[in-house]
Motif scaffolding. Sequence first.
Motif, PDB file in Angstrom:
ATOM      1  N   SER A 166      20.178   5.555  13.662  1.00 42.82           N
ATOM      2  CA  SER A 166      21.057   4.923  12.687  1.00 42.82           C
ATOM      3  C   SER A 166      22.530   5.110  13.026  1.00 42.82           C
ATOM      4  O   SER A 166      23.387   4.520  12.384  1.00 42.82           O
ATOM      5  CB  SER A 166      20.766   5.462  11.295  1.00 42.82           C
TER       6      SER A 166
ATOM      7  N   ARG B  49      22.363  13.144   9.006  1.00 43.75           N
ATOM      8  CA  ARG B  49      22.615  11.721   9.160  1.00 43.75           C
ATOM      9  C   ARG B  49      23.991  11.538   9.783  1.00 43.75           C
ATOM     10  O   ARG B  49      24.863  12.367   9.621  1.00 43.75           O
ATOM     11  CB  ARG B  49      22.572  11.003   7.799  1.00 43.75           C
TER      12      ARG B  49
ATOM     13  N   TYR C  16      12.706   7.732  18.614  1.00 40.04           N
ATOM     14  CA  TYR C  16      12.664   7.076  17.313  1.00 40.04           C
ATOM     15  C   TYR C  16      13.899   6.198  17.179  1.00 40.04           C
ATOM     16  O   TYR C  16      14.833   6.293  17.973  1.00 40.04           O
ATOM     17  CB  TYR C  16      12.610   8.099  16.177  1.00 40.04           C
TER      18      TYR C  16
ATOM     19  N   THR D 224      15.351   9.273  12.336  1.00 41.03           N
ATOM     20  CA  THR D 224      14.327   9.720  11.387  1.00 41.03           C
ATOM     21  C   THR D 224      14.078  11.222  11.411  1.00 41.03           C
ATOM     22  O   THR D 224      13.593  11.776  10.442  1.00 41.03           O
ATOM     23  CB  THR D 224      12.996   9.000  11.660  1.00 41.03           C
ATOM     24  N   SER D 225      14.388  11.899  12.508  1.00 40.26           N
ATOM     25  CA  SER D 225      14.129  13.340  12.604  1.00 40.26           C
ATOM     26  C   SER D 225      15.405  14.168  12.556  1.00 40.26           C
ATOM     27  O   SER D 225      15.416  15.311  12.964  1.00 40.26           O
ATOM     28  CB  SER D 225      13.377  13.642  13.907  1.00 40.26           C
TER      29      SER D 225
END
Length: 157
Positions: free
Chosen positions: A62, A107, A59, A81-82
């Motif tokens: 970030s 995050r 994916y 995202t995961s």
Amino acid sequence: MVGQAGISEGQAMHTCIAIAPDGTPYISYTDGARDNKITTLKYAGGAWAAVGAVGRSPYFASSVSMAFGTDGVLYTGYAGTSGCRVERFTNGAWEQLGVESDFYNARTASLAVGRDGAVYMAYLDGSNDFGGGMRKYVGEAWEQVGPLTFTNTEASM
């Protein structure tokens, strides 16, 4: 500048560098040419070369972090995202450590390897007001280090 300009066909974001014990520079980044998935390169023989597959993450990411173990093994950690995912490069392939659900809603990854070879991941915990958290990889699983979050309010990395 080390090597040629334009190491990515697209935008290289969230770059992270690490120097191997033998002095070889490595770079990991989210690769705009590959849906912002992780690409890792090393500089050898006067050119940048892929370490495993380019755009290898399942994916978009970030953030990305990278470190070498005391044994010279390369580790990358990234958030997406995961949650966060940690991998090591051994025997010519990337291998995941633990599972992303250990870092659900995490995050901004920050990875380190201790002198004893233990792998640590610090992250912002989206399930707990983005407070800072840390885990350590022990055996085949991630264990919490200290309290669930070590800040009372939103942290920044």
